[in-house]
Structure formats: structure tokens, C-alpha cells
Design a protein around this motif. Structure first.
Motif, PDB file in Angstrom:
ATOM      1  N   GLU A 185       0.835  -1.202   0.000  1.00 18.40           N
ATOM      2  CA  GLU A 185       0.000   0.000   0.000  1.00 18.40           C
ATOM      3  C   GLU A 185       0.868   1.250   0.000  1.00 18.40           C
ATOM      4  O   GLU A 185       1.920   1.302   0.632  1.00 18.40           O
ATOM      5  N   SER A 186       0.418   2.246  -0.761  1.00 10.80           N
ATOM      6  CA  SER A 186       1.091   3.540  -0.768  1.00 10.80           C
ATOM      7  C   SER A 186       0.057   4.637  -0.934  1.00 10.80           C
ATOM      8  O   SER A 186      -0.620   4.707  -1.965  1.00 10.80           O
ATOM      9  N   THR A 187      -0.041   5.450   0.090  1.00 10.93           N
ATOM     10  CA  THR A 187      -0.924   6.620   0.000  1.00 10.93           C
ATOM     11  C   THR A 187      -0.323   7.629  -0.975  1.00 10.93           C
ATOM     12  O   THR A 187      -1.042   8.232  -1.767  1.00 10.93           O
ATOM     13  N   ASP A 188       1.018   7.762  -0.914  1.00 11.62           N
ATOM     14  CA  ASP A 188       1.698   8.723  -1.785  1.00 11.62           C
ATOM     15  C   ASP A 188       1.471   8.393  -3.265  1.00 11.62           C
ATOM     16  O   ASP A 188       1.406   9.285  -4.104  1.00 11.62           O
ATOM     17  N   GLY A 233      11.476  12.979  -5.805  1.00 15.50           N
ATOM     18  CA  GLY A 233      10.943  13.002  -4.449  1.00 15.50           C
ATOM     19  C   GLY A 233      10.934  11.622  -3.830  1.00 15.50           C
ATOM     20  O   GLY A 233      11.431  10.661  -4.423  1.00 15.50           O
ATOM     21  N   ARG A 234      10.381  11.547  -2.630  1.00  8.91           N
ATOM     22  CA  ARG A 234      10.333  10.290  -1.887  1.00  8.91           C
ATOM     23  C   ARG A 234       8.871   9.887  -1.730  1.00  8.91           C
ATOM     24  O   ARG A 234       8.032  10.709  -1.361  1.00  8.91           O
ATOM     25  N   TYR A 235       8.610   8.648  -2.008  1.00 14.05           N
ATOM     26  CA  TYR A 235       7.240   8.130  -1.983  1.00 14.05           C
ATOM     27  C   TYR A 235       7.205   6.919  -1.046  1.00 14.05           C
ATOM     28  O   TYR A 235       7.828   5.897  -1.322  1.00 14.05           O
ATOM     29  N   LYS A 236       6.507   7.058   0.039  1.00 15.88           N
ATOM     30  CA  LYS A 236       6.482   5.989   1.038  1.00 15.88           C
ATOM     31  C   LYS A 236       5.501   4.887   0.638  1.00 15.88           C
ATOM     32  O   LYS A 236       4.476   5.140   0.014  1.00 15.88           O
ATOM     33  N   PHE A 237       5.859   3.649   1.029  1.00 16.02           N
ATOM     34  CA  PHE A 237       4.911   2.539   0.919  1.00 16.02           C
ATOM     35  C   PHE A 237       4.995   1.704   2.188  1.00 16.02           C
ATOM     36  O   PHE A 237       5.946   1.817   2.967  1.00 16.02           O
ATOM     37  N   PHE A 238       4.000   0.887   2.412  1.00 18.24           N
ATOM     38  CA  PHE A 238       3.997   0.048   3.615  1.00 18.24           C
ATOM     39  C   PHE A 238       3.155  -1.191   3.377  1.00 18.24           C
ATOM     40  O   PHE A 238       2.394  -1.277   2.412  1.00 18.24           O
ATOM     41  N   GLY A 239       3.341  -2.165   4.260  1.00 16.34           N
ATOM     42  CA  GLY A 239       2.517  -3.364   4.227  1.00 16.34           C
ATOM     43  C   GLY A 239       1.356  -3.148   5.180  1.00 16.34           C
ATOM     44  O   GLY A 239       1.548  -2.969   6.377  1.00 16.34           O
ATOM     45  N   ASP A 240       0.173  -3.142   4.630  1.00 12.54           N
ATOM     46  CA  ASP A 240      -0.988  -2.776   5.440  1.00 12.54           C
ATOM     47  C   ASP A 240      -1.240  -3.757   6.582  1.00 12.54           C
ATOM     48  O   ASP A 240      -1.846  -3.396   7.584  1.00 12.54           O
ATOM     49  N   PHE A 241      -0.765  -4.994   6.447  1.00 15.58           N
ATOM     50  CA  PHE A 241      -0.999  -5.991   7.503  1.00 15.58           C
ATOM     51  C   PHE A 241       0.134  -6.016   8.529  1.00 15.58           C
ATOM     52  O   PHE A 241       0.022  -6.665   9.560  1.00 15.58           O
ATOM     53  N   HIS A 242       1.252  -5.379   8.218  1.00 15.34           N
ATOM     54  CA  HIS A 242       2.381  -5.279   9.162  1.00 15.34           C
ATOM     55  C   HIS A 242       2.942  -3.857   9.098  1.00 15.34           C
ATOM     56  O   HIS A 242       4.125  -3.658   8.795  1.00 15.34           O
TER      57      HIS A 242
END
Ligand SMILES: [Cu+2]
Length: 110
Positions: free
Chosen positions: A60-63, A86-95
Motif C-alpha cells: 500500500e502507498s498513499t503517496d 521526491g520520496r514516496y512511502k509505501f507500507f505493508g498494510d498488515f504489518h
């Protein structure tokens, strides 16, 4: 007429596939590897996200406005760009506490 249209399509599609940059991202035990992905700004690219398990994850990435489930043992492909520098954050929605990363888009030096 149809024949020539198809021939043109075949001629064009592989060229695009060859030039598209593919970046591999692994998910293992609630972490992304690598955590930082560098890409040139202004270019389209494809992120191939593979989940090596054991848990389901959601890239998942809101950016970047992306959200896609990745089941263990499977890969997803996320088409991205062209990005502004620029920098674009992402993450694992379950962790979300451990699975964090970012894409850094940089202007290539001439
Ligand atoms: Cu989500």
C-alpha cells in the motif's frame, strides 16, 4: 487490413516491454527487501512485489495511490511513474509497524 494492424501491434508491444524498467521487491516476515528503491524521475517502471511468506500482505502507498494484496508465494505487478523527483512511502498494510519502505525518484545527472 486486419493483418497489417496486428503486425504493427506485434512490432510495437515487445519494444515497450523491453524498455520498461522492472524493480523487484520481496516481502519476508513482515518486511520489505529492499526498503529503499531508487528510480530515475520521469520514467515509467514496474514494481514486481513477491511475497515469500508466511503471511498475506498488502502493498500500500498513499503517496502513490496504490493498494494491492499479495498472497504468500505470489507476485503482483504495480505499474508506476513517471514520478516527479521526491520520496514516496509505501507500507505493508498488515504489518505497518515493520513493513515500511520508500521509492526515491531522482533526476538523473546528465
Ligand atoms: Cu489497505
Amino acid at each position: 487490413m486486419l493483418g497489417s494492424v496486428l503486425a504493427l501491434a506485434w512490432a510495437v508491444v515487445p519494444a515497450h516491454a523491453d524498455t520498461l524498467r522492472v524493480i523487484n521487491l520481496s516481502i519476508k516476515q513482515g518486511h520489505f527487501h529492499p526498503q529503499t528503491v531508487q528510480v530515475p524521475a520521469g520514467e515509467k517502471f514496474k514494481l514486481r512485489v513477491t511475497n515469500h511468506g508466511p503471511a498475506v500482505e498488502e502493498f500500500e502507498s498513499t503517496d502513490l495511490n496504490r493498494e494491492q494484496i499479495v498472497t504468500p508465494g505470489h507476485s503482483i505487478e504495480v505499474y508506476l511513474g513517471p514520478l516527479k523527483p521526491g520520496r514516496y512511502k509505501f507500507f505493508g498494510d498488515f504489518h505497518p509497524d515493520t513493513a515500511k519502505g520508500e521509492i526515491v525518484a531522482e533526476q538523473e545527472k546528465p
